[in-house]
Write a protein that holds these residues in place. Structure first.
Motif, PDB file in Angstrom:
ATOM      1  N   UNK A  10       0.246  -2.598  30.627  1.00 30.16           N
ATOM      2  CA  UNK A  10       0.888  -3.363  29.184  1.00 30.16           C
ATOM      3  C   UNK A  10       0.208  -3.437  28.263  1.00 30.16           C
ATOM      4  N   UNK A  11       0.717  -3.129  27.305  1.00 25.25           N
ATOM      5  CA  UNK A  11      -0.339  -3.329  26.038  1.00 25.25           C
ATOM      6  C   UNK A  11      -0.167  -4.706  25.750  1.00 25.25           C
ATOM      7  N   UNK A  12      -1.310  -5.306  25.868  1.00 20.56           N
ATOM      8  CA  UNK A  12      -1.623  -6.446  25.050  1.00 20.56           C
ATOM      9  C   UNK A  12      -0.195  -7.914  26.230  1.00 20.56           C
ATOM     10  N   UNK A  13       0.755  -8.319  25.660  1.00 20.35           N
ATOM     11  CA  UNK A  13       1.554  -9.017  25.630  1.00 20.35           C
ATOM     12  C   UNK A  13       2.641  -7.832  26.289  1.00 20.35           C
ATOM     13  N   UNK A  14       2.715  -6.864  26.175  1.00 22.09           N
ATOM     14  CA  UNK A  14       4.391  -6.010  26.296  1.00 22.09           C
ATOM     15  C   UNK A  14       3.714  -5.133  27.586  1.00 22.09           C
ATOM     16  N   UNK A  15       4.838  -5.457  28.357  1.00 22.91           N
ATOM     17  CA  UNK A  15       4.906  -5.304  29.921  1.00 22.91           C
ATOM     18  C   UNK A  15       5.711  -3.384  29.568  1.00 22.91           C
TER      19      UNK A  15
END
Ligand code: ATP
Length: 233
Positions: A10-15
Motif C-alpha cells: 500500500x501507499x497510505x490508503x491506496x492498495x
C-alpha cells in the motif's frame, strides 16, 4: 525459485497490490504486463525490498525473504534494473557499474565487470566518461549492466524499452534474449506487451493490483482479450 503468495502493498490508503500470487522457475523468463498504474513497478520494488509489503509472503530459493532488507536481497542474488534507469549521471560509467556490486563488498567483481564490458562494448569504450553523457539506449544498457554486476540469480527488469527508438528497443530485447539463453532467470515488466510476450516463457497480466490472466507468452499473445486490451489489435 521465486514464490510469491497473497502479496499486498500500500501507499497510505491506496492498495497498489491486492493479493498477488506469482511464481518464477529457475531459468524462466516471465513477463508482467498491464496498463499504467496496474502495480507492475510496485511489485518489482516489493521483490527487491525497497517497498514494504503489507501482507503475503515472498520466498526466494526456498527462503522466506518477506522482511529482509534490500541489500541482503542483493546478496542473495535479486538484482533490479529500475524504471527510468536511475543511473548516477555525474559518476563515471565504470563507477556506476561498480556500485551495482556495492552490496557484495569485499568480493572481487572484476569477472562481472569483464562480462558486462563484453556484453556492452560501448560501455567499455566510454567507461571513464560520466554516465550523464550517454544516450537513452546506452543508459539502459548501463542500468542492465549495473544490475548484472550484482551477479543475479533473479534479474528484475522494469520497462527496459521505455522511451527508446524502435531500433534500440530491438537491441534491448536482443540483450534480454541473450541473457535468457545464458540461463538467467528474468522477471520482465513491460508496457511493450507485444514484444515482451514474444520472448517470455510465461506471463502474467496485471490489472489494478490483481492478476487477471496468466499463461505462456505465446498463448497470451493470441488471447483475444489481451489483443484488444494491451496489444491494440
Ligand atoms: P507504470 O507503468 O505507470 O509505472 P505500474 O503498473 O508500474 O505503472 P505502479 O507505478 O506500481 O504501476 O503504481 C500502482 C499504483 O500505485 C497506482 O495507482 C499509482 O498511482 C500508485 N502509486 C505508485 N507509486 C506511488 C507513490 N509513491 N505514492 C502513492 N501512490 C503511488
Amino acid at each position: 525459485m521465486l514464490d510469491v503468495k497473497g502479496l499486498e502493498s500500500c501507499y497510505g490508503r491506496i492498495k497498489a497490490l491486492d493479493g498477488l500470487d506469482i511464481q518464477v522457475r529457475e531459468g524462466e523468463l516471465v513477463a508482467l504486463v498491464g496498463a499504467n498504474g496496474a502495480g507492475k513497478t510496485t511489485f518489482l520494488r516489493t521483490l527487491s525490498g525497497v517497498q514494504p509489503l503489507t501482507a503475503g509472503t515472498v520466498r526466494f530459493a526456498g527462503q522466506d525473504i518477506s522482511r529482509l532488507r534490500a541489500d541482503r536481497r542483493v546478496r542473495l542474488g535479486i538484482c533490479h534494473s529500475p524504471e527510468g534507469r536511475q543511473v548516477f549521471g555525474p559518476l563515471s560509467i565504470e563507477d556506476n557499474l561498480r556500485l551495482g556490486a556495492y552490496a557484495l563488498a569485499g568480493k572481487a567483481n572484476q569477472p562481472e565487470l569483464d562480462r558486462v564490458y563484453r556484453m556492452f562494448p560501448i560501455l567499455y569504450e566510454k567507461r571513464h566518461l560520466s554516465a550523464g553523457t550517454l544516450s537513452g539506449g546506452q543508459q539502459q544498457m548501463l542500468a542492465i549492466g549495473r544490475a548484472l554486476m550484482g551477479a543475479p540469480r533473479l534479474l528484475l527488469l522494469d520497462e527496459p524499452s521505455m522511451g527508446l527508438a524502435p531500433l534500440l528497443v530491438e537491441e534491448v530485447f536482443n540483450v534480454i534474449r541473450t541473457l535468457k539463453q545464458q540461463g538467467m532467470t528474468i522477471l520482465l515488466v513491460e508496457q511493450n506487451a507485444f514484444a515482451a510476450l514474444g520472448i517470455a516463457d510465461r506471463a502474467y497480466v496485471l490489472e489494478t493490483g490483481n492478476i487477471v490472466l496468466t499463461g505462456t507468452g505465446q498463448s497470451l499473445r493470441e488471447d483475444e482479450t489481451v489483443r484488444a486490451a494491451y496489444l491494440g489489435i
